[in-house]
Design an enzyme around this catalytic site. Structure first.
Site, mmCIF file in Angstrom:
data_model
loop_
_atom_site.group_PDB
_atom_site.id
_atom_site.type_symbol
_atom_site.label_atom_id
_atom_site.label_comp_id
_atom_site.label_asym_id
_atom_site.label_seq_id
_atom_site.Cartn_x
_atom_site.Cartn_y
_atom_site.Cartn_z
ATOM 1 N N SER A 95 -4.856 -44.784 40.377
ATOM 2 C CA SER A 95 -3.558 -44.525 40.979
ATOM 3 C C SER A 95 -3.713 -44.148 42.455
ATOM 4 O O SER A 95 -4.333 -44.888 43.207
ATOM 5 C CB SER A 95 -2.865 -43.429 40.172
ATOM 6 O OG SER A 95 -1.520 -43.331 40.522
ATOM 7 N N ASP A 217 3.247 -52.038 34.191
ATOM 8 C CA ASP A 217 3.039 -50.711 34.767
ATOM 9 C C ASP A 217 4.267 -50.321 35.584
ATOM 10 O O ASP A 217 4.605 -50.963 36.574
ATOM 11 C CB ASP A 217 1.781 -50.733 35.663
ATOM 12 C CG ASP A 217 1.439 -49.356 36.226
ATOM 13 O OD1 ASP A 217 2.282 -48.436 36.140
ATOM 14 O OD2 ASP A 217 0.329 -49.216 36.769
ATOM 15 N N HIS A 245 0.528 -46.864 33.009
ATOM 16 C CA HIS A 245 -0.132 -46.660 34.293
ATOM 17 C C HIS A 245 -1.573 -46.177 34.102
ATOM 18 O O HIS A 245 -2.293 -45.992 35.067
ATOM 19 C CB HIS A 245 0.682 -45.623 35.081
ATOM 20 C CG HIS A 245 0.226 -45.437 36.490
ATOM 21 N ND1 HIS A 245 0.125 -46.483 37.383
ATOM 22 C CD2 HIS A 245 -0.146 -44.324 37.167
ATOM 23 C CE1 HIS A 245 -0.293 -46.006 38.546
ATOM 24 N NE2 HIS A 245 -0.474 -44.709 38.442
#
Lengths: 267, 471
Positions: A95, A217, A245
């Site tokens: 991320s 996602d 995610h």
């Protein structure tokens, strides 16, 4: 400054293998990687850590000034690389840490030899032609959502994390960690993460890079994965058949396999 | 699996009263009601439960949802089952929270309770909800599906938001108070620093060296944040004569300090104009104070004089305006108690700056070797003794008579300061002392060649002792 203590650094796996540094994203801590560590550790030396402010890090050295910009987090990574004297390490960032990894690689190019970007997004907010997936108001809503979970957070989460009969390895030491974060620190990390725009930094990436995206996602949609791949000429894009995610949790085998393939150490 | 209370899942439910054995008369009707409850279908209980139920695949796709939740969200079963994921039911903020916290925790823990999320309701409204989820596992431990319950938390959320708002208000108020406190502290420090500098400008930085004479002084301000109203100075007038003054303006603070400043430079300028006429100097100050509109009704008391060293001592011309009398101290060895300390009276001398036709008085004092003239402000005479009585000039005189040792200016000033410090109530006023003396023949050669200056900054007391060999 004891960096290993400050960032709760854990080193595991094959001592003589290439070093893989796993950087968690916003929300939780190094435990996010637990399901893929065994696969990586067979042929690699695996280094895990928590950013200052997260998990088991030393909260007393957290300052809003440093950790309200991604460079502050990148400095944590560089500090760890120097502490462990890493060279040409593989930096796997989830991320927001995918972008933090880009900054760290620029700060210490000799330390970081390649990047694995797991569900990356260089910018979460829509700008003109760019589709990040969110508006500024959406981000405010997330911050409000964080706020609304403060009241019950510390007291409600502890028993949940503790009462875990199926996973005895999640021991007592996790009672207050994992996703439980000081609310004020979490707010700064959330703001820094979701209001960042690192699109211009992608051009600086010259090391071999794996962009690992999920088929579905919400936070980093496929358009964003394509954008990152296009912006980094030395990158390879792999789309995992996974939802959400956090492919390292929802599809740990496929995630580990893609990373090992990229590193050429897949059995 | 047996639970701790020993009732296994296979145990038939048992009405409570049959175990307690009380009130057999109502057994029949209670049993009927209980039986009716048992016949409530599980399906209906699921669908019409007072909370939302939801089952999803591991990727979040909704497989089953109850009517209560559909009703709350304003959705139809067809639009949801197999078509939406759980996260799709959430607001954007809730979705982000779900992805960054909820989902990872659920994956790792296998269950999660009481997480606050907001759900979208058709028509744009939102439903604050408390969500709990548990992962159902297969026989091999594989994760099969996620069961979720949703509670309407509107009221609770409103209350929590109220709490949160109050906490934020309290934090803001605290931050504002803290800023104000720091500002006030900084202001006070700056003011104190300014006052300290200003105070220094009202005093001579050091006493000048007067050939053949020894000088000593002491200055104490009663309050660290108030400018004192006492002043003194010693300065050369001609090649052979020095001027000096010591005075006290009424009041304290900035206005008093302005008057102190005005008095000092007026006295200095007037003394240069009239080096032979101390009374004319006081008259000039009187006129200046009366003509200056900023002075108002303020006045001061002053002793002003000239100091001329002679071959065997010094001649002091001393003029006064409303000020307590200076003390003329004889050398210790040459006098008995009665003549050891003599107040230098200036009868008829009036306050300076009070009346246009004020009258001042002058006298001459011959200082011989070993003798000292002590000037002081009323902070000394208005100090109180152990019984709470004002010292007055008599008390000060008695103290000076009682002291032993030589009457050098340094010793007289030091003894007086020590005496004040020893008073139980001390002094709550400013005190200025100025002592002018002629070293005795025995001490002039030794110990008087160096200047000694001591400044005790903590209570803003300063003592200056200056001495010079006789020519």
């Amino acid at each position: 400054m004891d960096i290993r203590h400050r960032n709760n650094v854990t080193v595991t796996g094959a001592a003589d293998g290439q070093t893989v540094l796993l950087a968690h994203g916003f929300g939780c801590d190094q435990n996010m990687w637990r399901l893929i560590v065994p696969a990586l550790a067979r042929r690699h030396r695996v280094v895990l850590f928590d950013y200052v402010g997260s998990g088991g890090s030393d909260l007393s050295v957290w300052t809003e000034e440093r950790y309200s910009q991604l460079d502050g987090y990148a400095q944590d990574i560089v500090d760890i690389c120097e502490e462990l004297d890493l060279e040409q390490a593989v930096l796997v960032g989830h991320s927001v840490s995918a972008m933090i990894g880009v900054l760290a690689a620029r700060m210490a190019p000799q330390r970081i030899g390649s990047l694995v970007m797991v569900a990356p997004s260089p910018c979460y907010i829509d700008h003109a032609d760019y589709r990040g997936g969110f508006t500024a108001e959406d981000i405010d809503e997330l911050l409000a959502s964080l706020e609304s979970n403060y009241l019950g957070w510390s007291s409600a989460m502890a028993p949940v994390i503790m009462g875990n009969p199926e996973r005895p390895e999640l021991g007592q030491e996790l009672t207050n960690s994992f996703c439980a974060t000081d609310p004020d620190i979490a707010r700064v990390f959330a703001r820094t993460t979701f209001l960042s725009d690192s699109r211009a930094d992608l051009a600086d990436v010259t090391v071999p890079t794996l962009v690992l995206e999920c088929a579905q996602d919400v936070i980093a949609p496929r358009e964003v994965g394509a954008f990152v791949h296009a912006a980094i000429p030395s990158s390879r894009l792999v789309t995992l058949d996974a939802t959400g995610h956090c492919p390292q949790l929802s599809a740990p085998e496929a995630t580990a396999e893609a990373i090992l393939d990229f590193l050429g150490t897949h059995p | 699996m047996c639970r701790a209370d020993g009732i296994s899942a296979e145990d038939p439910p048992e009405p409570a009263h049959t175990r307690s054995g009380t009130d057999p008369g109502h057994t029949g009707s209670t049993d009927a009601a209980f039986t009716a409850l048992l016949e409530d279908s599980a399906e209906d209980l699921y669908d019409a439960a007072p909370c939302g139920y939801l089952s999803t695949m591991m990727d979040g796709t909704i497989a089953k949802i109850n009517a209560t939740l559909l009703d709350w969200l304003g959705l139809t079963r067809e639009a949801v089952v197999g078509r939406k994921r759980f996260a799709d039911l959430l607001t954007v903020g809730g979705k982000l929270y779900h992805e960054t916290h909820f989902e990872p925790l659920l994956r790792m823990q296998g269950e999660l309770r009481g997480i606050a999320l907001e759900m979208k309701v058709s028509g744009g409204r939102r439903l604050p909800a408390l969500v709990s989820s548990v992962v159902k596992r297969g026989a091999g431990g594989e994760q099969l599906l996620i069961r979720t319950t949703v509670f309407d938390a509107s009221d609770r959320r409103a209350y929590e938001e109220e709490l949160l708002r109050r906490r934020q208000d309290a934090e803001r108020a605290y931050a504002a108070a803290e800023r104000a406190r720091l500002q006030a502290e900084a202001d006070r420090e700056r003011l104190a620093a300014t006052l300290a500098v200003l105070q220094q400008t009202l005093l001579p930085p050091s006493l000048p060296a007067v050939p053949g004479l020894e000088l000593a002084s002491h200055y104490h301000t009663a309050s660290p944040d108030q400018l004192g109203g006492d002043f003194y100075d010693v300065f050369p007038l001609t090649d052979t004569t020095w001027g000096f003054f010591l005075g006290d303006v009424c009041g304290k603070g900035v206005e008093a300090a302005a008057l102190t400043s005005l008095s000092r430079y007026t006295l200095r300028a007037a003394a240069h104009h009239n080096p032979d006429n101390p009374i004319a100097v006081l008259s000039a100050l009187n006129t200046a104070l009366l003509r200056d509109p900023s002075v108002g009704i303020r006045f001061c008391t002053v002793l002003h004089g000239t100091l001329t060293p002679t071959h065997d001592g010094a001649t002091v011309r001393l003029a006064g305006g409303g000020h307590p009398p200076a003390f003329h101290l004889s050398a210790e060895h040459e006098s008995d108690e009665d003549s050891r300390v003599r107040p230098v009276e200036l009868p008829g001398a009036m306050l300076v700056g009070a009346l246009a036709e004020a009258r001042f008085a002058e006298t001459t004092v011959d200082l011989e070797p070993g003798q000292t003239l002590l000037l002081y402000t009323d902070g000394l005479t208005e100090a109180r003794d152990a019984d709470g009585q004002l010292l007055d000039t008599e008390g000060v005189a008695a103290m000076l008579v009682a002291r032993t040792g030589p009457s050098t200016p340094a010793a007289v000033v030091a003894d007086t300061v020590a005496f004040l410090a020893g008073l139980p109530n001390g002094t709550d006023d400013d005190v200025a002392l100025l002592a002018l003396g002629v070293p005795s023949a025995g001490t002039s050669a030794a110990g008087s060649s160096t200047d000694a200056v001591s400044i005790i900054a903590s209570d803003r007391t300063q003592t200056l002792i200056e001495s010079t060999d006789r020519p």
